[in-house]
Design an enzyme around this catalytic site. Structure first.
Site, mmCIF file in Angstrom:
data_model
loop_
_atom_site.group_PDB
_atom_site.id
_atom_site.type_symbol
_atom_site.label_atom_id
_atom_site.label_comp_id
_atom_site.label_asym_id
_atom_site.label_seq_id
_atom_site.Cartn_x
_atom_site.Cartn_y
_atom_site.Cartn_z
ATOM 1 N N GLY A 244 0.684 -1.198 0.175
ATOM 2 C CA GLY A 244 -0.173 0.059 -0.085
ATOM 3 C C GLY A 244 0.812 1.351 0.028
ATOM 4 N N GLU A 278 4.154 -6.590 2.087
ATOM 5 C CA GLU A 278 3.955 -6.828 0.686
ATOM 6 C C GLU A 278 3.922 -5.691 -0.253
ATOM 7 O OE1 GLU A 278 0.106 -8.724 0.834
ATOM 8 O OE2 GLU A 278 0.628 -10.403 1.988
ATOM 9 N N PRO A 279 5.009 -4.926 -0.371
ATOM 10 C CA PRO A 279 4.929 -3.814 -1.184
ATOM 11 C C PRO A 279 4.988 -4.195 -2.667
ATOM 12 C CG PRO A 279 7.315 -4.048 -0.256
ATOM 13 C CD PRO A 279 6.329 -5.176 0.388
ATOM 14 N N CYS A 348 -10.287 3.315 -29.598
ATOM 15 C CA CYS A 348 -11.804 3.913 -29.938
ATOM 16 C C CYS A 348 -12.395 4.322 -28.837
ATOM 17 C CB CYS A 348 -12.310 3.040 -30.784
ATOM 18 S SG CYS A 348 -11.488 2.841 -32.192
ATOM 19 N N GLU A 349 -12.006 5.055 -27.681
ATOM 20 C CA GLU A 349 -12.629 5.160 -26.473
ATOM 21 C C GLU A 349 -12.203 6.378 -26.033
ATOM 22 O OE1 GLU A 349 -13.757 2.872 -23.565
ATOM 23 O OE2 GLU A 349 -13.554 0.907 -24.559
#
Ligand code: LLP
Length: 418
Positions: A244, A278-279, A348-349
């Site tokens: 995090g 847990e990086p 195409c968005e």
């Protein structure tokens, strides 16, 4: 304290370079789009976290989901990293990189029976279970194999990580883990169950967290639970505070690894247990850049300027998915006055936009631009949408560059189709 970030991508007379290697020289050989990573930046970021936690027994389980290109995983393994895997696929990559099963924690909100069976059979260091039901399934599968699965339970402490809602995971409206109230009961009820060995407690409240308070509160809640479990006679081996830790995408200093350690260690020290970290992003985020080419430019009558790149949300979906900010650097900035540009992709968005009104020097067709801080959640989230091919990846180390993943070909893609 400001974060010290080793700057791998710097401007020189030969344009933008990665640790002294010119991006133009890489593109001449491998074309665009290409992810370029700095091995030195990865080693430095990993080392900074490891050093920050030196005052307490700890182990870094790099979160593979941030970037699991094999050469990157091998590099991290070579400097002693253990791993957090979120799927059978990530476990396979960790093993392929020379990791032993005991150095893997297996997390994930939807583990399949086949994934659990395999994790139990190879003996991963811990399975971070997401519910009482999952623990029961693990117990049954392990007992059927005549084994004992090492497990931790993921708690959801109902703490607002303060990051984008799509990457906040520690609120009770989120699908992750079990509430603190339920956790103690779940442990107690399953204590001594055949096939289960409780080794830890786990929490992960979200990603790109830029303030200390939520990280500290989560560590405190977890440590308190570990102490309660000890009172219940459940002896654990570790406290896993998840990942995090955010990075400074906009150049403004945010919390450092030292700030993070300073907040977490005093909480966990009360338990006398080692820490697992847990990086993901904080290890690889700054180390990567996506290099793309301008394929079109246009100017609307109202003055709006667009630069269309050959990379878009298919190569890097973070801006489209989270509205996230990435610095964009022309590889050879023209000396003329800068102006606002919309930097967009070829998909195409209308969400296929990397930046709006970004003030940049003039851009022309065939110019190269680097989208910075894309080492984490860049290539791993790439797709074949619009039948774009997955980009090449290059690792720069000690003045040399190596192709660590070749560009996908249309034959690779069609080979799956019958
Ligand atoms: N552990 C667990 C259980 C996780 O779910 C995650 C990330 C991590 C560790 C690593 O978190 P980090 O240190 O990288 O913040 N795609 C999003 C990020 C999703 C994070 C998912 N879980 C993005 O591009 O921002």
């Amino acid at each position: 304290m400001p974060t010290f970030v080793y700057q791998s991508f710097t401007h020189t007379d030969t344009g933008l370079v990665c640790d002294g290697v010119s991006l133009e020289s890489i593109v001449e050989r491998v074309d665009t789009p290409v992810y370029v990573y700095s091995a030195r930046a990865i080693r430095d970021a990993y080392g900074a976290i490891d050093d920050a936690f030196a005052a307490h027994p700890h182990r870094i389980h790099y979160a593979l989901k941030a970037n699991s290109t094999l050469a990157i995983v091998r590099l991290l393994r070579s400097i002693g990293s253990a791993f957090d895997a979120n799927s059978g696929g990530e476990i396979a990559v960790a093993l392929c990189a020379g990791c032993t099963p005991a150095d893997i924690v297996f997390t994930g909100v939807g583990k399949t029976r086949a994934e659990l069976e395999r994790a139990i059979a190879i003996g991963v260091g811990a399975i971070n279970a997401e519910s009482g039901g999952e623990l029961d399934r693990i117990a049954a599968l392990a007992a059927a194999q005549g084994r004992e699965a090492r497990v931790a339970l993921r708690v959801n402490p109902d703490i607002d990580a303060g990051s984008h809602p799509n990457i906040s995971t520690g609120l009770k409206i989120n699908k992750f883990g079990v509430s603190l109230e339920d956790a103690r009961t779940i442990y107690r009820e399953r204590r001594g169950r055949a096939g289960l060995r409780f080794v830890g407690v786990h929490v992960h409240i979200g990603s790109q967290i830029t303030t200390i308070d939520p990280l500290q509160r989560a560590a405190r809640a977890l440590a308190t639970l570990a102490l309660e479990l000890r009172d219940d006679g459940i002896a654990l081996e570790h406290v896993d505070v998840g990942g995090g830790l955010g990075i400074a995408y906009e150049g403004r200093p945010i919390i450092s690894a030292a700030d993070y350690a300073g907040a977490v260690i005093p909480e966990v020290r009360r338990t006398g247990l080692p820490l697992l970290l847990e990086p993901g992003r904080a290890v690889v985020g700054h180390a990567g850049a996506l290099v793309a080419r301008v394929v079109d430019t246009k100017r609307y009558p109202d003055g709006r300027r667009f630069a269309v790149l050959d990379a878009g949300m298919g190569e890097l979906i973070r801006p489209a998915l989270y509205g996230s900010y990435h610095q964009i650097a022309p590889v050879r900035p023209r000396p003329s006055p800068p102006a606002p540009w919309d930097i967009v992709g070829p998909i195409c968005e209308s969400s296929d936009v990397f930046a709006r009104d970004r003030v940049l020097p003039p851009l022309e067709v065939d110019d190269l631009v680097a989208i910075l801080d894309t080492g984490a959640y860049g290539s791993v989230m790439a797709s074949n949408y619009n039948r774009h091919l997955l980009p090449a990846e290059v690792l720069v180390d000690d003045g040399q560059w190596t192709l660590i993943r070749r560009r996908q070909t249309i034959d690779d893609v069609l080979a799956l189709e019958l």
